[in-house]
Each structure stands twice: as structure tokens, then as C-alpha cells.
Design a protein around this motif. Sequence first.
Motif, PDB file in Angstrom:
ATOM      1  N   LEU A 250       0.827  -1.202   0.000  1.00  0.00           N
ATOM      2  CA  LEU A 250       0.000   0.000   0.000  1.00  0.00           C
ATOM      3  C   LEU A 250       0.864   1.255   0.000  1.00  0.00           C
ATOM      4  O   LEU A 250       0.660   2.171  -0.810  1.00  0.00           O
ATOM      5  CB  LEU A 250      -0.930   0.003   1.216  1.00  0.00           C
ATOM      6  N   ILE A 251       1.852   1.305   0.905  1.00  0.00           N
ATOM      7  CA  ILE A 251       2.728   2.488   0.980  1.00  0.00           C
ATOM      8  C   ILE A 251       3.528   2.634  -0.310  1.00  0.00           C
ATOM      9  O   ILE A 251       3.706   3.735  -0.829  1.00  0.00           O
ATOM     10  CB  ILE A 251       3.672   2.381   2.197  1.00  0.00           C
ATOM     11  N   TRP A 252       4.001   1.494  -0.842  1.00  0.00           N
ATOM     12  CA  TRP A 252       4.768   1.538  -2.090  1.00  0.00           C
ATOM     13  C   TRP A 252       3.891   2.026  -3.241  1.00  0.00           C
ATOM     14  O   TRP A 252       4.318   2.853  -4.055  1.00  0.00           O
ATOM     15  CB  TRP A 252       5.339   0.160  -2.423  1.00  0.00           C
ATOM     16  N   LEU A 389       9.559  -4.411   4.250  1.00  0.00           N
ATOM     17  CA  LEU A 389       8.744  -3.204   4.420  1.00  0.00           C
ATOM     18  C   LEU A 389       9.624  -1.973   4.613  1.00  0.00           C
ATOM     19  O   LEU A 389       9.458  -0.963   3.914  1.00  0.00           O
ATOM     20  CB  LEU A 389       7.816  -3.382   5.628  1.00  0.00           C
ATOM     21  N   ILE A 390      10.566  -2.055   5.530  1.00  0.00           N
ATOM     22  CA  ILE A 390      11.441  -0.905   5.818  1.00  0.00           C
ATOM     23  C   ILE A 390      12.305  -0.570   4.603  1.00  0.00           C
ATOM     24  O   ILE A 390      12.436   0.595   4.208  1.00  0.00           O
ATOM     25  CB  ILE A 390      12.330  -1.201   7.049  1.00  0.00           C
ATOM     26  N   ASN A 391      12.877  -1.589   3.996  1.00  0.00           N
ATOM     27  CA  ASN A 391      13.771  -1.384   2.853  1.00  0.00           C
ATOM     28  C   ASN A 391      13.037  -0.777   1.664  1.00  0.00           C
ATOM     29  O   ASN A 391      13.558   0.099   0.962  1.00  0.00           O
ATOM     30  CB  ASN A 391      14.403  -2.725   2.449  1.00  0.00           C
ATOM     31  N   MET A 396      12.148   5.070  -1.004  1.00  0.00           N
ATOM     32  CA  MET A 396      11.170   5.736  -1.861  1.00  0.00           C
ATOM     33  C   MET A 396      10.706   7.058  -1.250  1.00  0.00           C
ATOM     34  O   MET A 396      10.712   8.105  -1.904  1.00  0.00           O
ATOM     35  CB  MET A 396       9.958   4.833  -2.112  1.00  0.00           C
ATOM     36  N   TRP A 397      10.317   7.004   0.044  1.00  0.00           N
ATOM     37  CA  TRP A 397       9.690   8.164   0.674  1.00  0.00           C
ATOM     38  C   TRP A 397      10.684   9.191   1.214  1.00  0.00           C
ATOM     39  O   TRP A 397      10.341  10.372   1.320  1.00  0.00           O
ATOM     40  CB  TRP A 397       8.761   7.696   1.794  1.00  0.00           C
ATOM     41  N   LEU A 398      11.885   8.756   1.560  1.00  0.00           N
ATOM     42  CA  LEU A 398      12.851   9.694   2.125  1.00  0.00           C
ATOM     43  C   LEU A 398      13.895  10.172   1.113  1.00  0.00           C
ATOM     44  O   LEU A 398      14.607  11.140   1.367  1.00  0.00           O
ATOM     45  CB  LEU A 398      13.567   9.061   3.323  1.00  0.00           C
ATOM     46  N   VAL A 399      13.975   9.474  -0.030  1.00  0.00           N
ATOM     47  CA  VAL A 399      14.983   9.865  -1.026  1.00  0.00           C
ATOM     48  C   VAL A 399      14.337  10.202  -2.373  1.00  0.00           C
ATOM     49  O   VAL A 399      14.362  11.352  -2.823  1.00  0.00           O
ATOM     50  CB  VAL A 399      16.038   8.745  -1.211  1.00  0.00           C
TER      51      VAL A 399
END
Length: 449
Positions: A250-252, A389-391, A396-399
Motif C-alpha cells: 500500500l505504501i509503495w 517493508l522498511i527497505n 522511496m519516501w525519504l529519497v
Amino acid sequence: MLIKDKSFYKMLLAIAIPITLQNLINVAVGMADTLMLGQLGEIELSASALSNQLYFIFLIVNFGLGGGTCILVSQYWGKKDIPKIRTIMGIMYKVSIALSIIFTLLALCIPRQIISIFTNDINVINIGEQYLRIVCIGYIFASISNCTVMAFRSVQTVKISIVIYGSSLLVNVFFNWLLIFGNLGAPELGVIGAAIATVIARITEFIISIIFIKFFDTKIKLRWDIFKRADKSLLIDFIKITSPVVVNELIWSVGSATMSVIVGRMGTEVVAANSIANVVNQFMTVFIYALSSSASVIIGNSIGEGAYKKTKDASFTILLSITVLAVISGCLVFISRPFVVDFYNVSAATKSFAMDIMLVNSVIIVFQALANTTNVGMLRAGGDNTFVLINDVIFMWLVALPLGFVSAFVWKLPVIAVFCIIRVDEVLKSTCALIRLLSFKWINNVTRD
């Protein structure tokens, strides 16, 4: 170490080839849609592409649901525990139906607002709103058939996917031809015709899935009683294993849709060019992703059996194979660029943007393949969902996303530079995943006795 036993490769290909054909069919459906809608112009092509962003998020969430289910099903299949597999699949179907209803209501109630997130082109929004209200009818049918195919893949039943999606392709292409252009006396409906054709294709997939379950499946033998089966411990396991995968996807998918916002705000021509490049990218990775799915099945089964050395050897062998194939695919993307753009009736600017985007993809495809195979194909099969999940999310979201917005709208870099930046997460997460894979700390048996 590298596996030399021919039986391993035969088993790998026996799973991968049908999945490859399934993926090719799915890509062919996308290609047929873009080619036919591309004949109408950039606005129509962009409207359908941006309207389908909601379906993309929905499909990815379903992929997470099916993927989490596959972890449990593949390991229980290694133990040949069929009753638990039936219970797990019953839970999967109930969640799948609930998700379908939620996404369908969103598409019916606020289609204009959804499409407006991705573009401010009023013509694209008007056409996309009509398209989305119709195409969402097929969500529930697509969800059930997709989850069915993924779950049965875990028990090495893969050929049915060719029948399901092959039939869907034929139905979709025929009704596209009939309703988009008004052939055989049918009304000429344009984008609306494409939406209706998609819904008919989704219903076809669903009907074939039900027929297979009812009359042809000899392994799991599902019946309506799966909706009544209850096992508190399995439900807890299902939530524990599946939730990180669903949240991950979902986040991806939201991140990927956010990237589409960046692309959409760069102009209709860039959106159309990206649609063309995506079809090529999907076509060149079909076999790679099929091997990734095969890896998930084989590794899940071997962990369920308790054959951990086999798990390590299989992961190393598949990783090496994927690396070679990914480099070849990248070269093919680069070489095919000028030939592909000539198939489309689009402006010279759109063709130029498509050439640039495919140039970026020809390099990124190597890291994309490695990231998918290690994260989705192997680490998840070993139950290492939290790491994945973390990887997947952090880079994606921070870079990629922050730098993507800045590069497009603050620095105003050229299209090719923006696409390099928004795809850089593939390089970073594939590197971390490889380090984790080779540590072998990800191997976990999640089954119960």
C-alpha cells in the motif's frame, strides 16, 4: 552454492514459464489499450492511464494480500497440510472482497477528486471521470481472480493462469476494437468503450477462476465452507504475516502514484511518453518477474520442508540467474527504443520524452529486477516481511520522492534527469536487499504443527 542438479532448473522453469506467459498476456493487454487509445490522442491515453492509478493501488494491495497468503500457503504446502491451506484461503477471500468494496466506492463517489490529484488538465479529468466510474465495476472480479491465481501458484498450480489471462486478453482486445472504434455496427464510444471492455474482461477472469476451483482443482479442493472455517491461531498468523506485506504494498503503491503526480504535473506529453515506456519495461521484465515468483514458491516450499541448505543454494542460484537476465533485458530496452516509439500516433515531443525515459529504464531495470527478486521473491518467502517493508519504503519516501519533487518543480531539471532521480530508490534498496539475502538471517519457518 550454485545448484547443478538439472531437476532444480526443470522445476524452476516449470513454474516460471507459465507465469511468464501470464505476465506477457498482462503486458499485451496494457499494450493493446495504449496502442488503441493512442490512436485517439494524448488526452485519451493520459485519461485512462491516470484513472487507472486507483486500480494500480488496489491491485498492488491485492498483490500484498495474495503475497502474504502465499508465504503461508507455500510453507504449509511443503508440509502437505491441506486443511490449514483451505482455512488460510478462506480468510484471504473475505479480506479481498472487503477491499474491493472500499475501492469501488471510492471510484464511484469521488472519481473527479482522485484524478485531479494527478493532473490539472480539465480535458483529461473530464474523460477520466467517465472512465473510472465504469472500470471500477470490475474491481471485485479482478481481486478474486488475482488472489486465486497467486494462492494456487504457491502449490505449483500455475497453468490455469494462462487460461484465465489468455481468455481475458482475447476478450479485452475484441471489445476494445468493437467499442472504442465502433466496429461491426457497435457504437463508437472511445475511452468509455475501453472501460466497458476492461470490465467484461475482468468478469471473464472471475468466471474461469470459479469454474477451475469447482471442477478442475485436485490439490486444495476448495468449497464454500472455506468462508465458515475458523482457526484463531491461523487468523493471528495470517494477520502477522500478511499485514506487513499489505502495508508495504500500500505504501509503495501510494508512493508510486505520488511519482505519477510528479509525472502528471510535468505535462500530458510526459504522461503519454511514460505510458509507452512502462509497457516496454513490463515486456522486458516478464521472465525475470516470473523467476522471482518461482523463487518464492520453491523457497517457501523448501522452508516448510525444513530443507534449509536447499533454501540457501536455491537463493544463490536464482540470484545469479536474475543478474544475467537483467543485464540482457537492459540492453534490449536500449536497442528497442526507436522502433517502439514509431508504433504510436503521438507528437514528436512525446516520442522524444519516451526515448529519454526508456534510456533511464535500460539502466534501472537491472536494479529493479534485483530488488524485486530479493525482496519479493526470496526475503518474503522466508518470512522476513518487516525488513522488506522498511527497505522498500524508506528509500522511496525519504529519497526518491522528495528529490523528485524538488528536481521537477524547484530545480526544473530536464525530463531525463527527473526520471533518473525518481528511480534511484531501486539502486539503494537492491543493494541493501542483497546484503540481507547473503546473511541468510531471513530464513524463518512460520508454520504450525
